[in-house]
Scaffold this motif. Structure first.
Motif, PDB file in Angstrom:
ATOM      1  N   PHE A  40      -5.998  -1.090   3.273  1.00 38.43           N
ATOM      2  CA  PHE A  40      -7.365  -1.811   1.903  1.00 38.43           C
ATOM      3  C   PHE A  40      -6.514  -2.230   0.915  1.00 38.43           C
ATOM      4  O   PHE A  40      -6.562  -0.761   0.641  1.00 38.43           O
ATOM      5  CB  PHE A  40      -8.487  -1.824   2.448  1.00 38.43           C
ATOM      6  CG  PHE A  40      -9.211  -1.931   1.225  1.00 38.43           C
ATOM      7  CD1 PHE A  40      -9.939  -2.824   0.995  1.00 38.43           C
ATOM      8  CD2 PHE A  40     -10.183  -1.191   0.460  1.00 38.43           C
ATOM      9  CE1 PHE A  40     -10.815  -3.220  -0.336  1.00 38.43           C
ATOM     10  CE2 PHE A  40     -10.823  -1.060  -0.809  1.00 38.43           C
ATOM     11  CZ  PHE A  40     -11.282  -2.237  -0.949  1.00 38.43           C
ATOM     12  N   VAL A  41      -7.437  -2.926   0.363  1.00 39.02           N
ATOM     13  CA  VAL A  41      -6.342  -2.301  -1.074  1.00 39.02           C
ATOM     14  C   VAL A  41      -7.121  -2.989  -2.613  1.00 39.02           C
ATOM     15  O   VAL A  41      -7.932  -3.697  -2.384  1.00 39.02           O
ATOM     16  CB  VAL A  41      -5.752  -3.196  -1.621  1.00 39.02           C
ATOM     17  CG1 VAL A  41      -5.074  -2.830  -3.076  1.00 39.02           C
ATOM     18  CG2 VAL A  41      -4.138  -3.273  -0.993  1.00 39.02           C
ATOM     19  N   GLN A  49       0.751  -5.717  -6.737  1.00 35.78           N
ATOM     20  CA  GLN A  49       1.463  -4.604  -7.664  1.00 35.78           C
ATOM     21  C   GLN A  49       1.314  -3.858  -6.333  1.00 35.78           C
ATOM     22  O   GLN A  49       2.127  -2.980  -6.480  1.00 35.78           O
ATOM     23  CB  GLN A  49       0.588  -4.378  -8.444  1.00 35.78           C
ATOM     24  CG  GLN A  49       0.846  -2.918  -8.725  1.00 35.78           C
ATOM     25  CD  GLN A  49      -0.127  -2.500  -9.639  1.00 35.78           C
ATOM     26  OE1 GLN A  49      -2.211  -2.863  -9.822  1.00 35.78           O
ATOM     27  NE2 GLN A  49      -1.062  -1.534 -10.378  1.00 35.78           N
ATOM     28  N   VAL A  50       0.738  -3.681  -5.740  1.00 37.56           N
ATOM     29  CA  VAL A  50       0.570  -2.371  -4.372  1.00 37.56           C
ATOM     30  C   VAL A  50       2.218  -3.540  -3.860  1.00 37.56           C
ATOM     31  O   VAL A  50       3.054  -2.526  -3.958  1.00 37.56           O
ATOM     32  CB  VAL A  50      -0.406  -2.533  -4.066  1.00 37.56           C
ATOM     33  CG1 VAL A  50      -0.163  -1.119  -2.512  1.00 37.56           C
ATOM     34  CG2 VAL A  50      -0.855  -2.366  -5.105  1.00 37.56           C
ATOM     35  N   GLY A  51       2.063  -4.390  -3.595  1.00 34.13           N
ATOM     36  CA  GLY A  51       3.267  -4.850  -2.470  1.00 34.13           C
ATOM     37  C   GLY A  51       4.387  -3.949  -3.021  1.00 34.13           C
ATOM     38  O   GLY A  51       5.636  -4.054  -2.769  1.00 34.13           O
ATOM     39  N   GLU A  60       5.999   7.594  -4.801  1.00 35.47           N
ATOM     40  CA  GLU A  60       4.764   8.533  -6.129  1.00 35.47           C
ATOM     41  C   GLU A  60       3.689   7.777  -5.939  1.00 35.47           C
ATOM     42  O   GLU A  60       2.236   8.317  -5.904  1.00 35.47           O
ATOM     43  CB  GLU A  60       5.275   8.983  -7.402  1.00 35.47           C
ATOM     44  CG  GLU A  60       6.208  10.060  -7.033  1.00 35.47           C
ATOM     45  CD  GLU A  60       7.561   9.288  -6.402  1.00 35.47           C
ATOM     46  OE1 GLU A  60       8.310   8.257  -6.976  1.00 35.47           O
ATOM     47  OE2 GLU A  60       7.981  10.602  -5.951  1.00 35.47           O
ATOM     48  N   LYS A  61       3.523   6.622  -6.870  1.00 37.53           N
ATOM     49  CA  LYS A  61       2.648   5.749  -6.976  1.00 37.53           C
ATOM     50  C   LYS A  61       1.623   5.164  -5.504  1.00 37.53           C
ATOM     51  O   LYS A  61       0.640   5.485  -6.066  1.00 37.53           O
ATOM     52  CB  LYS A  61       3.368   3.927  -7.535  1.00 37.53           C
ATOM     53  CG  LYS A  61       3.054   3.610  -8.916  1.00 37.53           C
ATOM     54  CD  LYS A  61       3.534   2.416  -9.237  1.00 37.53           C
ATOM     55  CE  LYS A  61       3.762   2.159 -10.310  1.00 37.53           C
ATOM     56  NZ  LYS A  61       4.142   0.943 -10.602  1.00 37.53           N
ATOM     57  N   VAL A  62       2.327   5.184  -4.754  1.00 31.09           N
ATOM     58  CA  VAL A  62       1.464   4.773  -3.085  1.00 31.09           C
ATOM     59  C   VAL A  62       0.790   5.550  -2.359  1.00 31.09           C
ATOM     60  O   VAL A  62      -0.360   5.929  -2.653  1.00 31.09           O
ATOM     61  CB  VAL A  62       2.389   3.799  -2.010  1.00 31.09           C
ATOM     62  CG1 VAL A  62       1.881   4.111  -0.912  1.00 31.09           C
ATOM     63  CG2 VAL A  62       3.869   2.867  -2.944  1.00 31.09           C
ATOM     64  N   ASP A  70      -7.715   4.670  -3.488  1.00 32.16           N
ATOM     65  CA  ASP A  70      -7.186   2.359  -3.750  1.00 32.16           C
ATOM     66  C   ASP A  70      -6.401   1.842  -3.030  1.00 32.16           C
ATOM     67  O   ASP A  70      -6.878   0.777  -3.246  1.00 32.16           O
ATOM     68  CB  ASP A  70      -6.817   2.677  -5.416  1.00 32.16           C
ATOM     69  CG  ASP A  70      -7.929   3.246  -5.966  1.00 32.16           C
ATOM     70  OD1 ASP A  70      -8.574   3.170  -6.477  1.00 32.16           O
ATOM     71  OD2 ASP A  70      -6.340   4.134  -8.082  1.00 32.16           O
ATOM     72  N   MET A  71      -6.252   2.536  -2.262  1.00 34.80           N
ATOM     73  CA  MET A  71      -5.417   2.153  -1.040  1.00 34.80           C
ATOM     74  C   MET A  71      -5.605   2.722   0.223  1.00 34.80           C
ATOM     75  O   MET A  71      -5.543   4.336   0.747  1.00 34.80           O
ATOM     76  CB  MET A  71      -3.639   1.882  -1.105  1.00 34.80           C
ATOM     77  CG  MET A  71      -3.231   1.698   0.143  1.00 34.80           C
ATOM     78  SD  MET A  71      -1.381   1.022  -0.838  1.00 34.80           S
ATOM     79  CE  MET A  71      -0.538   1.097   0.803  1.00 34.80           C
TER      80      MET A  71
END
Length: 104
Positions: A40-41, A49-51, A60-62, A70-71
């Protein structure tokens, strides 16, 4: 005069991924949930953006999105609720993962 190669794609990663974003039902997502690759995003983030962060290995972002919630990996409770309903989802496949969120 400016020349480019025929078929040369100058699209950003996000633009390329946007082409693979669509609306699907739970029946499409269920096998991905069962395989443990469905996430879930949050609506504050775009799926592309997440992909893109996943596709270029921005670890680091993930990790920050996972830590902040958030994810989120889809759990049994959500899967059971969505299986019973007719919820539509915005989804994006970034192999091996599938990102989604309910529409509306």
């Amino acid at each position: 005069m400016k020349y480019t190669m025929l078929g040369e794609d100058r699209s950003t990663v996000e633009e390329k991924l946007e082409k693979y974003t669509g609306t699907v039902g739970w029946k499409y997502l269920a096998p991905h949930y069962q395989s443990g690759v469905l996430f879930f995003v949050d609506t504050e983030l775009s799926l592309t953006q997440v992909g893109a962060a996943i596709s270029v290995n921005e670890k680091e972002k993930v990790e920050a999105w996972l830590k902040a919630g958030d994810m989120v990996k889809i759990g049994e409770l959500h899967a059971e609720q969505w299986q019973k309903g007719d919820t539509e989802f915005e989804a994006l496949v970034v192999s091996p993962f599938v990102l989604c969120r309910p529409v509306g």
